[in-house]
Write a protein that holds these residues in place. Structure first.
Motif, PDB file in Angstrom:
ATOM      1  N   ARG A 274       0.691  -1.026   0.126  1.00 53.93           N
ATOM      2  CA  ARG A 274       0.122   0.083  -0.044  1.00 53.93           C
ATOM      3  C   ARG A 274       0.835   1.211   0.100  1.00 53.93           C
ATOM      4  NH1 ARG A 274      -4.252  -0.290   4.791  1.00 53.93           N
ATOM      5  NH2 ARG A 274      -4.225   1.871   4.070  1.00 53.93           N
ATOM      6  N   LYS A 275       2.155   1.164   0.554  1.00 50.81           N
ATOM      7  CA  LYS A 275       3.057   2.486   0.937  1.00 50.81           C
ATOM      8  C   LYS A 275       3.433   2.452  -0.399  1.00 50.81           C
ATOM      9  CE  LYS A 275       4.730   4.804   4.401  1.00 50.81           C
ATOM     10  NZ  LYS A 275       4.274   5.409   5.475  1.00 50.81           N
ATOM     11  N   ARG A 276       3.983   1.583  -1.133  1.00 49.92           N
ATOM     12  CA  ARG A 276       4.665   1.698  -2.325  1.00 49.92           C
ATOM     13  C   ARG A 276       3.678   2.450  -3.715  1.00 49.92           C
ATOM     14  NH1 ARG A 276       6.997  -3.312  -0.840  1.00 49.92           N
ATOM     15  NH2 ARG A 276       5.473  -4.544  -2.032  1.00 49.92           N
ATOM     16  N   ASN A 277       2.294   1.874  -3.151  1.00 47.28           N
ATOM     17  CA  ASN A 277       1.605   2.499  -4.492  1.00 47.28           C
ATOM     18  C   ASN A 277       1.056   3.909  -4.019  1.00 47.28           C
ATOM     19  OD1 ASN A 277       1.307   0.008  -5.842  1.00 47.28           O
ATOM     20  ND2 ASN A 277      -0.116  -0.762  -4.548  1.00 47.28           N
ATOM     21  N   GLY A 278       1.484   4.527  -3.187  1.00 43.58           N
ATOM     22  CA  GLY A 278       1.584   5.913  -2.921  1.00 43.58           C
ATOM     23  C   GLY A 278       0.265   6.236  -1.933  1.00 43.58           C
ATOM     24  N   GLU A 279      -0.294   5.275  -1.112  1.00 46.82           N
ATOM     25  CA  GLU A 279      -1.153   5.638  -0.102  1.00 46.82           C
ATOM     26  C   GLU A 279      -0.630   5.981   0.982  1.00 46.82           C
ATOM     27  OE1 GLU A 279      -4.145   2.391   0.910  1.00 46.82           O
ATOM     28  OE2 GLU A 279      -3.734   1.460  -0.974  1.00 46.82           O
ATOM     29  N   GLU A 280      -1.484   6.950   1.752  1.00 46.33           N
ATOM     30  CA  GLU A 280      -0.999   7.732   2.905  1.00 46.33           C
ATOM     31  C   GLU A 280      -1.244   6.653   4.166  1.00 46.33           C
ATOM     32  OE1 GLU A 280      -3.227  11.367   3.597  1.00 46.33           O
ATOM     33  OE2 GLU A 280      -2.037  12.365   2.131  1.00 46.33           O
ATOM     34  N   LEU A 281      -0.168   6.032   4.649  1.00 48.25           N
ATOM     35  CA  LEU A 281      -0.239   5.191   5.555  1.00 48.25           C
ATOM     36  C   LEU A 281       1.020   5.053   6.539  1.00 48.25           C
ATOM     37  CD1 LEU A 281      -1.468   2.247   6.806  1.00 48.25           C
ATOM     38  CD2 LEU A 281      -0.092   1.263   4.973  1.00 48.25           C
ATOM     39  N   ALA A 282       0.641   5.203   8.017  1.00 55.10           N
ATOM     40  CA  ALA A 282       1.699   5.232   8.768  1.00 55.10           C
ATOM     41  C   ALA A 282       1.992   3.650   9.177  1.00 55.10           C
ATOM     42  CB  ALA A 282       1.467   5.911  10.054  1.00 55.10           C
ATOM     43  N   ILE A 283       3.313   3.209   9.308  1.00 55.12           N
ATOM     44  CA  ILE A 283       3.639   1.743   9.872  1.00 55.12           C
ATOM     45  C   ILE A 283       4.343   1.823  11.000  1.00 55.12           C
ATOM     46  CG2 ILE A 283       4.500  -0.510   9.095  1.00 55.12           C
ATOM     47  CD1 ILE A 283       3.828   0.268   6.236  1.00 55.12           C
ATOM     48  N   VAL A 284       4.088   1.572  11.975  1.00 53.03           N
ATOM     49  CA  VAL A 284       4.893   1.288  13.088  1.00 53.03           C
ATOM     50  C   VAL A 284       5.047   0.211  13.690  1.00 53.03           C
ATOM     51  CG1 VAL A 284       5.201   2.259  15.700  1.00 53.03           C
ATOM     52  CG2 VAL A 284       3.900   3.469  13.875  1.00 53.03           C
ATOM     53  N   VAL A 285       6.675  -0.289  14.023  1.00 52.07           N
ATOM     54  CA  VAL A 285       6.894  -1.603  14.495  1.00 52.07           C
ATOM     55  C   VAL A 285       7.235  -1.309  15.826  1.00 52.07           C
ATOM     56  CG1 VAL A 285       8.098  -3.782  14.508  1.00 52.07           C
ATOM     57  CG2 VAL A 285       7.225  -2.671  12.392  1.00 52.07           C
ATOM     58  N   THR A 286       6.682  -1.896  17.020  1.00 51.22           N
ATOM     59  CA  THR A 286       7.128  -1.967  18.490  1.00 51.22           C
ATOM     60  C   THR A 286       7.318  -3.120  19.030  1.00 51.22           C
ATOM     61  OG1 THR A 286       6.693  -0.686  20.427  1.00 51.22           O
ATOM     62  CG2 THR A 286       4.550  -1.479  19.340  1.00 51.22           C
ATOM     63  N   GLY A 287       7.611  -3.164  20.326  1.00 51.74           N
ATOM     64  CA  GLY A 287       7.763  -4.565  20.915  1.00 51.74           C
ATOM     65  C   GLY A 287       9.201  -5.063  20.821  1.00 51.74           C
ATOM     66  N   CYS A 288       9.404  -6.477  21.207  1.00 51.86           N
ATOM     67  CA  CYS A 288      10.627  -6.726  21.331  1.00 51.86           C
ATOM     68  C   CYS A 288      11.574  -7.054  20.040  1.00 51.86           C
ATOM     69  CB  CYS A 288      10.730  -8.144  21.994  1.00 51.86           C
ATOM     70  SG  CYS A 288      10.129  -7.874  23.698  1.00 51.86           S
ATOM     71  N   VAL A 289      10.531  -7.358  19.003  1.00 51.36           N
ATOM     72  CA  VAL A 289      11.559  -7.537  17.616  1.00 51.36           C
ATOM     73  C   VAL A 289      12.247  -6.134  17.215  1.00 51.36           C
ATOM     74  CG1 VAL A 289      11.303  -7.976  15.396  1.00 51.36           C
ATOM     75  CG2 VAL A 289      10.299  -9.530  17.024  1.00 51.36           C
ATOM     76  N   ALA A 290      11.194  -5.166  17.513  1.00 50.95           N
ATOM     77  CA  ALA A 290      11.713  -3.726  17.150  1.00 50.95           C
ATOM     78  C   ALA A 290      12.928  -3.235  17.808  1.00 50.95           C
ATOM     79  CB  ALA A 290      10.383  -2.842  17.478  1.00 50.95           C
ATOM     80  N   GLN A 291      12.734  -3.862  19.334  1.00 48.75           N
ATOM     81  CA  GLN A 291      13.955  -3.606  20.192  1.00 48.75           C
ATOM     82  C   GLN A 291      15.139  -4.203  19.703  1.00 48.75           C
ATOM     83  OE1 GLN A 291      14.226  -1.120  22.425  1.00 48.75           O
ATOM     84  NE2 GLN A 291      16.315  -1.483  22.874  1.00 48.75           N
ATOM     85  N   GLN A 292      15.113  -5.242  19.391  1.00 44.63           N
ATOM     86  CA  GLN A 292      16.234  -6.420  19.076  1.00 44.63           C
ATOM     87  C   GLN A 292      16.554  -5.892  17.787  1.00 44.63           C
ATOM     88  OE1 GLN A 292      15.324 -10.645  19.061  1.00 44.63           O
ATOM     89  NE2 GLN A 292      15.466 -10.483  16.870  1.00 44.63           N
ATOM     90  N   GLU A 293      15.840  -5.793  16.714  1.00 49.58           N
ATOM     91  CA  GLU A 293      16.445  -5.434  15.186  1.00 49.58           C
ATOM     92  C   GLU A 293      16.792  -4.055  14.974  1.00 49.58           C
ATOM     93  OE1 GLU A 293      16.822  -8.045  12.958  1.00 49.58           O
ATOM     94  OE2 GLU A 293      16.663  -9.084  15.056  1.00 49.58           O
ATOM     95  N   GLY A 294      16.027  -3.317  15.989  1.00 51.70           N
ATOM     96  CA  GLY A 294      16.442  -1.617  15.390  1.00 51.70           C
ATOM     97  C   GLY A 294      16.413  -1.125  13.928  1.00 51.70           C
ATOM     98  N   GLU A 295      17.338  -0.451  13.646  1.00 51.53           N
ATOM     99  CA  GLU A 295      17.635   0.118  12.416  1.00 51.53           C
ATOM    100  C   GLU A 295      17.560  -1.089  10.885  1.00 51.53           C
ATOM    101  OE1 GLU A 295      19.415   4.101  10.700  1.00 51.53           O
ATOM    102  OE2 GLU A 295      20.937   2.653  11.281  1.00 51.53           O
ATOM    103  N   GLU A 296      17.864  -2.225  11.394  1.00 52.92           N
ATOM    104  CA  GLU A 296      17.822  -3.512  10.446  1.00 52.92           C
ATOM    105  C   GLU A 296      16.434  -3.405   9.815  1.00 52.92           C
ATOM    106  OE1 GLU A 296      19.167  -6.343   7.903  1.00 52.92           O
ATOM    107  OE2 GLU A 296      20.270  -5.034   9.088  1.00 52.92           O
ATOM    108  N   LEU A 297      15.325  -3.331  10.662  1.00 53.83           N
ATOM    109  CA  LEU A 297      13.998  -3.527  10.100  1.00 53.83           C
ATOM    110  C   LEU A 297      13.846  -2.303   9.006  1.00 53.83           C
ATOM    111  CD1 LEU A 297      11.847  -3.858  13.299  1.00 53.83           C
ATOM    112  CD2 LEU A 297      12.325  -5.456  11.650  1.00 53.83           C
TER     113      LEU A 297
END
Length: 646
Positions: A274-297
């Protein structure tokens, strides 16, 4: 604590800036010593730059003449678990400060920079002594003034974090901090692959919708409720369960199980499109995988807008406002806990009957298989008064059962000044919560489990007779390599004390099979322990190597087929014991708190006993939901019971 005063104080210190740099509130622990640390920091103050991070204290005090009198006052405060506000009650009785005594010792907000309170109640030298102590919310210190005959017992009610302090020098910079090299960074947006569009972020208005997908433990459920509260109450967004309708999508992730990262990438797929198609959308990743992976995500999925560590949940609104300016944000640096109850009331689940309340965040144990210290940070206990306030908000809203949660709940209070303990918290809540409120808790650690907690469960009328006591393995050598800090025999001594003092209590546990180096003989000791305890419920796991853990790098990993076979054996034995433990209720009358209707039988409702066993019986949900019902048990199943109203 006057919540309106807190709001006004925040507004007073909120500086409007025309630049678009994110105002992230992290802190650097500036390491100046070349000496290698022998162990991880145990206090969050050791992992942050406190004076850069904290802007103000909200204080109360008790003024006495001598240090001995101050110590007596402090002891009286600590011993009083029957009052909802023991500090304020004591201040009104004995404080010699006429300006604050009638308001329970209230001083109000004090700016660290000026070391002076607006009301001029505290001498400046007292505040100058308090700041280097780096107090957290709920801490109490005795400080003697240079003014003769003035000794202050000072309680820190709340901290104000510098949520508008830009600790990043400018955009496209990063700040690495903390024991695990957490990072706060701001990255300028670039065109996405495919159609080459610039990512579009929605204007956060009241007609917009959000969706939260939650995986993992009770801590994640509680975090999602708080995130929903911010989105709904602070940003006026509406919830939806349909991803295609959502303008803001949050993934609250868990990294305990294997392949957690890949599962996240799979879930992100449709929203990235959806984001690549130009839609207005906010994507947030939180929780333990977010803390573990950080900028790699962000490197793997550049459509993501925010990578948010669990410690930044209270600051979601600030982060989203910054992303509106066209930035990507990574926030995984360590953070001091700040009470946020007055600003983002959680959107509770639990069908209005039961709810989770965090009492301690993080874990200091560093078991060799566990990611929690790296993903949840160091232990930070909430004050007893803050926990009670949240629980009272729930009971006033009709909730009947509260589960206190923490990764290591037996560590509660050991990071506080002065130290408190979990049994004191149970006593305090039991004395101050109304009526038939039920109190549960998870999760205990056998290394720190106290006889006082057994006594509390056995004797306090609101605390349910259920112990969650993970044992993880039965072999002493495996337990040593796990760094669990107890043995088969010491674990069984705890179980025997529980059986003696609370014979009707349920005992639940967790177990890991196939840990590196586990022999068949060692595994047999796990089965032996299960036979000796006979758990009411057992969560079973096959070991999987997790990032940032010691055991993941060991060479003596077991084959997957061995782990799978052992998992089947413990599950079979756990099922046998579960049925045995259920059978003890047959022909007995049990008290059931009704939660919901049976999804498989429209004529039935279900609830739980005080021991946590699910019970199904005929009845209409209308009129029964949230009520305590006596039920005669007529049938035992492995993990549940069937009965009829008595």
């Amino acid at each position: 604590l006057n919540s309106q005063a807190f709001v006004q104080h925040r507004i007073k210190h909120q500086q409007v800036s025309s630049d678009i740099n994110i105002r992230l509130y992290s802190a650097v622990s500036e390491e100046t010593s070349p000496k290698k640390k022998t162990w991880y920091p145990r206090r969050i103050q050791e992992d942050v730059n406190y004076e850069k991070l904290v802007e103000s204290f909200y204080l109360r005090h008790i003024l006495v003449e001598t240090r001995d009198m101050a110590q007596i006052a402090l002891n009286q405060y600590l011993e009083n678990t029957s009052s909802r506000d023991p500090f304020g009650e004591l201040a009104e009785k004995i404080s010699a400060c006429p300006a604050s005594r009638e308001e329970g010792g209230k001083i109000g907000w004090v700016d660290i920079g000026s070391a002076q309170d607006d009301a001029g109640i505290l001498p400046k030298d007292v505040l100058s002594q308090l700041i280097p102590l780096c107090p957290k919310t709920g801490d109490v210190h005795i400080i003697e003034s240079k003014v003769a005959g003035q000794v202050h017992v000072i309680r820190v009610e709340e901290l104000l974090i510098k949520h508008n302090a830009n600790l990043l020098p400018d955009e496209d910079k990063e700040l690495r901090v903390g024991s695990y090299s957490g990072k706060n960074s701001v990255i300028s947006r670039r065109k996405l692959k495919g159609k080459g569009v610039m990512p579009q972020f929605p204007t956060l208005e009241k007609d917009k919708k959000y969706m939260i997908q939650t995986n993992g433990c009770q801590m994640n459920v509680a975090d999602s409720e708080r995130l929903a509260g911010i989105l709904h109450h602070d940003l006026n967004l509406s919830p939806t369960t349909k991803g295609a309708e959502a303008d803001v999508v949050l993934f609250n992730t868990c990294s305990i199980r294997d392949h957690a990262e890949q599962k996240l990438y799979d879930m992100l797929g449709p929203f990235s499109a959806r984001k690549r198609n130009g839609e207005e959308l906010a994507i947030v990743v939180t929780g333990c995988v977010a803390q573990q992976e950080g900028e790699e995500l962000l490197r793997r999925v550049p459509e993501i807008d925010v990578v948010l560590g669990p410690q930044y949940v209270p600051f979601l609104k600030n982060v989203l406002e910054s992303v509106e300016w066209g930035k990507q944000v990574v926030a995984t640096a360590p953070m001091l806990h700040m009470e946020d109850n007055d600003f983002s009331k959680p959107m509770r689940g639990g069908e209005g009957v039961k709810a989770f309340v965090n009492v301690i965040h993080g874990c200091n144990e560093h078991c060799t298989y566990c990611v929690v210290p790296a993903t949840r940070g160091m232990e930070q206990s909430r004050s007893m008064e803050s926990v009670l306030k949240e629980c009272l908000d729930l009971t006033n809203s009709g909730y009947k059962e509260i589960t206190l949660i923490g990764q290591n709940i037996d560590a509660y209070g050991r990071d506080m000044t002065p130290k408190r303990n979990f049994a004191e918290l149970l006593d305090y809540l039991n004395s101050n919560l109304p009526g038939q409120t039920r109190i549960r808790y998870v999760t205990s650690h056998p290394r720190y489990f106290s006889d006082k907690v057994i006594d509390a469960v056995a004797n306090l009328d609101k605390v349910c007779e259920c112990f969650h006591m993970p044992f993880q393995a039965g072999d002493d050598e495996v337990l040593k390599r796990m760094r669990r800090g107890y043995t088969y025999d010491s674990y069984m001594r705890i179980i025997n004390k529980i059986r003696e003092k609370a014979p009707d209590a349920a005992i639940c546990g967790d177990v890991i099979v196939g840990f590196p180096g586990e022999t068949e003989e060692a595994f047999q000791r796990t089965l032996d322990l299960m036979e000796e305890v006979k758990f009411d419920n057992l969560n079973t796991f096959a070991y999987s190597p997790r990032p940032n853990t010691e055991a993941a790098n060991w060479e003596d990993q077991l084959p997957e087929d061995v782990k799978s076979e052992r998992l089947q054996r413990v599950q079979a034995l756990a099922t046998k014991h579960g049925l045995e433990r259920s059978e003890r209720y047959v022909d007995k009358v049990v008290e059931v708190l009704v939660e919901d209707k049976n999804p498989r039988n429209a004529n039935q409702v279900f609830g739980r006993t005080r021991q946590g066993r699910q019970v199904y019986f005929d009845g209409e949900l209308d009129g029964l939901k949230g009520e305590y019902v006596d039920v005669l048990v007529t049938e035992a199943r492995t993990w549940s019971l069937v009965g009829e109203r008595h």
